[in-house]
Design an enzyme around this catalytic site. Structure first.
Site, PDB file in Angstrom:
ATOM      1  N   HIS A 172       0.839  -1.206   0.000  1.00 39.56           N
ATOM      2  CA  HIS A 172       0.000   0.000   0.000  1.00 39.56           C
ATOM      3  C   HIS A 172       0.870   1.250   0.000  1.00 39.56           C
ATOM      4  O   HIS A 172       1.919   1.297   0.645  1.00 39.56           O
ATOM      5  CB  HIS A 172      -0.987   0.010   1.174  1.00 39.56           C
ATOM      6  CG  HIS A 172      -0.370  -0.008   2.539  1.00 39.56           C
ATOM      7  ND1 HIS A 172       0.020   1.147   3.187  1.00 39.56           N
ATOM      8  CD2 HIS A 172      -0.112  -1.027   3.408  1.00 39.56           C
ATOM      9  CE1 HIS A 172       0.499   0.832   4.394  1.00 39.56           C
ATOM     10  NE2 HIS A 172       0.435  -0.476   4.544  1.00 39.56           N
ATOM     11  N   ASP A 180       3.887  -6.665   3.572  1.00 36.27           N
ATOM     12  CA  ASP A 180       3.492  -5.671   4.570  1.00 36.27           C
ATOM     13  C   ASP A 180       3.560  -6.215   5.990  1.00 36.27           C
ATOM     14  O   ASP A 180       2.866  -5.734   6.872  1.00 36.27           O
ATOM     15  CB  ASP A 180       2.072  -5.178   4.267  1.00 36.27           C
ATOM     16  CG  ASP A 180       1.676  -3.964   5.095  1.00 36.27           C
ATOM     17  OD1 ASP A 180       2.574  -3.280   5.601  1.00 36.27           O
ATOM     18  OD2 ASP A 180       0.463  -3.708   5.232  1.00 36.27           O
ATOM     19  N   ASP A 223       0.072   4.411   0.999  1.00 40.06           N
ATOM     20  CA  ASP A 223      -0.106   5.408   2.045  1.00 40.06           C
ATOM     21  C   ASP A 223       0.720   5.069   3.278  1.00 40.06           C
ATOM     22  O   ASP A 223       1.205   3.951   3.439  1.00 40.06           O
ATOM     23  CB  ASP A 223      -1.587   5.530   2.425  1.00 40.06           C
ATOM     24  CG  ASP A 223      -2.169   4.229   2.964  1.00 40.06           C
ATOM     25  OD1 ASP A 223      -1.947   3.177   2.333  1.00 40.06           O
ATOM     26  OD2 ASP A 223      -2.842   4.257   4.018  1.00 40.06           O
ATOM     27  N   ASP A 245       6.578   1.191   6.631  1.00 45.40           N
ATOM     28  CA  ASP A 245       5.269   0.542   6.561  1.00 45.40           C
ATOM     29  C   ASP A 245       4.399   1.409   5.653  1.00 45.40           C
ATOM     30  O   ASP A 245       3.887   2.438   6.074  1.00 45.40           O
ATOM     31  CB  ASP A 245       4.670   0.450   7.962  1.00 45.40           C
ATOM     32  CG  ASP A 245       3.242  -0.030   7.983  1.00 45.40           C
ATOM     33  OD1 ASP A 245       2.780  -0.566   6.974  1.00 45.40           O
ATOM     34  OD2 ASP A 245       2.572   0.165   9.023  1.00 45.40           O
ATOM     35  N   GLU A 251      -4.715   2.131   3.011  1.00 44.46           N
ATOM     36  CA  GLU A 251      -4.758   0.915   3.833  1.00 44.46           C
ATOM     37  C   GLU A 251      -4.904   1.245   5.314  1.00 44.46           C
ATOM     38  O   GLU A 251      -5.600   0.566   6.052  1.00 44.46           O
ATOM     39  CB  GLU A 251      -3.486   0.085   3.592  1.00 44.46           C
ATOM     40  CG  GLU A 251      -3.501  -1.291   4.227  1.00 44.46           C
ATOM     41  CD  GLU A 251      -2.901  -1.330   5.629  1.00 44.46           C
ATOM     42  OE1 GLU A 251      -2.964  -2.396   6.276  1.00 44.46           O
ATOM     43  OE2 GLU A 251      -2.355  -0.298   6.088  1.00 44.46           O
ATOM     44  N   GLU A 252      -4.236   2.312   5.741  1.00 39.85           N
ATOM     45  CA  GLU A 252      -4.093   2.562   7.171  1.00 39.85           C
ATOM     46  C   GLU A 252      -5.351   3.104   7.836  1.00 39.85           C
ATOM     47  O   GLU A 252      -5.513   2.953   9.039  1.00 39.85           O
ATOM     48  CB  GLU A 252      -2.929   3.539   7.413  1.00 39.85           C
ATOM     49  CG  GLU A 252      -1.566   3.040   6.947  1.00 39.85           C
ATOM     50  CD  GLU A 252      -1.008   1.905   7.792  1.00 39.85           C
ATOM     51  OE1 GLU A 252      -1.725   1.416   8.691  1.00 39.85           O
ATOM     52  OE2 GLU A 252       0.141   1.496   7.556  1.00 39.85           O
ATOM     53  N   HIS A 256       3.821   3.228  12.985  1.00 36.28           N
ATOM     54  CA  HIS A 256       2.724   4.107  13.416  1.00 36.28           C
ATOM     55  C   HIS A 256       3.166   5.041  14.534  1.00 36.28           C
ATOM     56  O   HIS A 256       2.327   5.635  15.209  1.00 36.28           O
ATOM     57  CB  HIS A 256       1.484   3.319  13.855  1.00 36.28           C
ATOM     58  CG  HIS A 256       0.895   2.472  12.781  1.00 36.28           C
ATOM     59  ND1 HIS A 256      -0.354   1.890  12.900  1.00 36.28           N
ATOM     60  CD2 HIS A 256       1.353   2.094  11.565  1.00 36.28           C
ATOM     61  CE1 HIS A 256      -0.617   1.193  11.809  1.00 36.28           C
ATOM     62  NE2 HIS A 256       0.415   1.305  10.979  1.00 36.28           N
TER      63      HIS A 256
END
Length: 486
Positions: free
Chosen positions: A77, A170, A79, A116, A146-147, A458
């Site tokens: 992904h 991922d 993003d 990520d 995705e997030e 994150h």
């Protein structure tokens, strides 16, 4: 801007990753990155498709002699999670990520790194542009958003891809192959309150809880880190009951899938209780620092005098909110019986924010067993309805059930053993990989997730291990050489 990471090995991967760090791509604002990938495919002269939701698909024919191999989807992904330290000046919609190398890791200066899933995207790009790597037919799938909702995965249509096997790049522990993941759902609770005038003879304070590590609400939920919202409301319950403190506003957390690192509250304190109030804040700071000494060494809790707010929450709404947050489950709910060390269900009390007569409480529930996840939803609904909130659930996505007969799993185990002298660990992951959603659209796919070692995604502490990126790349290349025939 320092581009030293583009000189790392393998250069095909790192050059592409560096290019991604220069493109703003927070979730839901990743259009520039998607266009970058689209243009990349077109410049290579490869068939490039942008679907109706914005996913990019790039198809590359097999290299000579590999035409009979099964078609592989390389998936990642585009993003990234936008998180920064409070003292860092950074606009995720405009500014590039500032990367640097330290002790064998690539890190970012005060922000999330975007490894990520930038490493997975860069790896797929490296394969697409390669001229010396043997492989069967390749379909690279670059999903969006995705997030914060898996919008790209949910929006993918059947019939666009012809593949037999999905390699999702991922996951975040090199040497491990993931064959299952948790599903999840968003919980949204809304309290209404009346705005009332502050009482006379009171002093206003801003309470700031900062310095927590935060992290991925799936991968890091087992680490026992502090949740800023839970810690803030534990304090608020005490000072409201003991000193008549009144709550004007609360602002804790920013993303559902990130453990909240900071929370801020504006309160008023009766003038004759100010000394006791400030002493209690100091006492709670010491308590938290003692309880969380191993996991949160930089925790800070302070109260500073501020301007009197224009209004307060009415007292009944305030008490209902405080009691509900204090009672709300958070963290690991249950460990798996079938996969030792794997979290089965969890809840992240992610966001608590009040403004204009409304307080929003947002949580992310994860579960690898649907019935157990449903039970957590039911518990949360009962709690907040009793407290007078409106409750709704949204964004439900399925888990990914392991397939013990997976052909690509056996191939990758053998390849890893041959290349690195050991059998990779086979695991499930307590995170919402897109595999479950994509597998519902393409149920015939044989799926594996793997990746290099990434720590603290994150959060601004996110970092990726350089040595494992090289191993991940070699493993990917050798896997492509050994894909089963049709």
């Amino acid at each position: 801007m320092n581009n030293e990471i583009s000189k790392l090995q393998p250069t095909a991967l790192w050059e592409n990753f560096y290019a991604l760090t220069q493109i703003p791509r927070p979730s839901k604002k990743e259009q520039q990155a998607a266009k970058f990938v689209e243009d990349f495919g077109k410049k290579l002269g490869l068939e490039t498709i942008v679907d109706k939701v914005g996913n990019v698909i790039i198809k590359k024919p097999a290299t000579p002699g590999m035409e009979n191999k099964k078609t592989i989807v390389l998936q990642g992904h585009v993003d990234m999670v936008p998180q920064k330290n409070s003292d860092k000046q950074h606009d995720f919609e405009k500014d590039p990520i500032e990367t640097y190398i330290e002790d064998g890791w690539v890190k970012a200066n005060g922000t999330t790194l975007g490894a990520d899933n930038g490493i997975g995207v860069a790896a797929a790009m490296g394969i697409l542009q390669s001229t010396d790597i043997p492989h069967g037919p390749i379909e690279a799938l670059f999903t969006i958003d995705e997030e914060t909702g898996m919008t790209g995965a949910f929006g993918l249509e059947s019939g666009l891809l012809d593949a037999d096997i999905l390699l999702n790049m991922d996951s975040e522990d090199e040497g491990e192959l993931y064959v299952g993941c948790a599903g999840g759902s968003n919980a949204n609770m809304i309290f209404s309150y009346q705005e009332v005038t502050p009482e006379v003879n009171t002093v206003a304070f801003k309470i700031s809880l900062t310095g927590l590590k935060g992290g991925h609400s799936g991968m890091d939920i087992i680490l026992g880190r502090g949740n800023a919202n839970k810690l803030m409301f534990r304090l608020l319950k005490e000072v409201i009951a003991a000193y008549g403190v009144r709550l004007a506003s609360i602002d804790g957390g920013s993303l559902r899938n990130a453990i909240p690192r900071e929370a801020f509250a504006i309160v008023t304190v009766p003038a004759n209780n100010v000394v006791e109030f400030t002493e209690t804040v100091e006492e709670f700071a010491a308590i938290y620092q003692s309880e969380l000494a191993a996991t949160e060494p930089n925790l800070s809790l302070i109260a500073e005098q501020c301007d009197t707010p224009a209004s307060l929450m009415d007292e009944l709404a305030q008490d209902d909110l405080v009691n509900a947050i204090q009672a709300c489950p958070n963290g690991v709910i249950r460990m798996s019986d079938t996969m030792p060390g794997l979290v089965e269900t969890s809840l992240n009390l992610a966001i608590v924010k009040s403004e204009n007569g409304t307080t929003k409480v947002m949580c992310l529930i994860r579960g690898s067993v649907d019935s157990a996840k449903d039970d957590v939803e039911s518990t949360l609904e009962s709690l907040f309805r009793l407290a007078g909130a409106d409750v709704e659930f949204s964004g439900q996505y399925p888990g990914w059930k392991p397939n013990p007969d997976s052909e690509i799993l056996h191939v990758m185990k053998d390849v890893y053993n041959k290349e690195f002298g050991k059998i990779p660990e086979i695991k499930g992951i307590h995170a919402g990989l897109e595999c479950g959603i994509l597998g519902a659209v393409y149920p015939e796919w044989d799926m594996i997730s793997f990746g290099p070692t990434i720590r603290f995604p994150h959060s601004p502490d996110e970092k990726v291990n350089i040595e494992t990126v090289e191993k991940f790349w070699k493993f990917l290349v050798e896997t492509l050489k050994n894909v089963p025939s049709k």
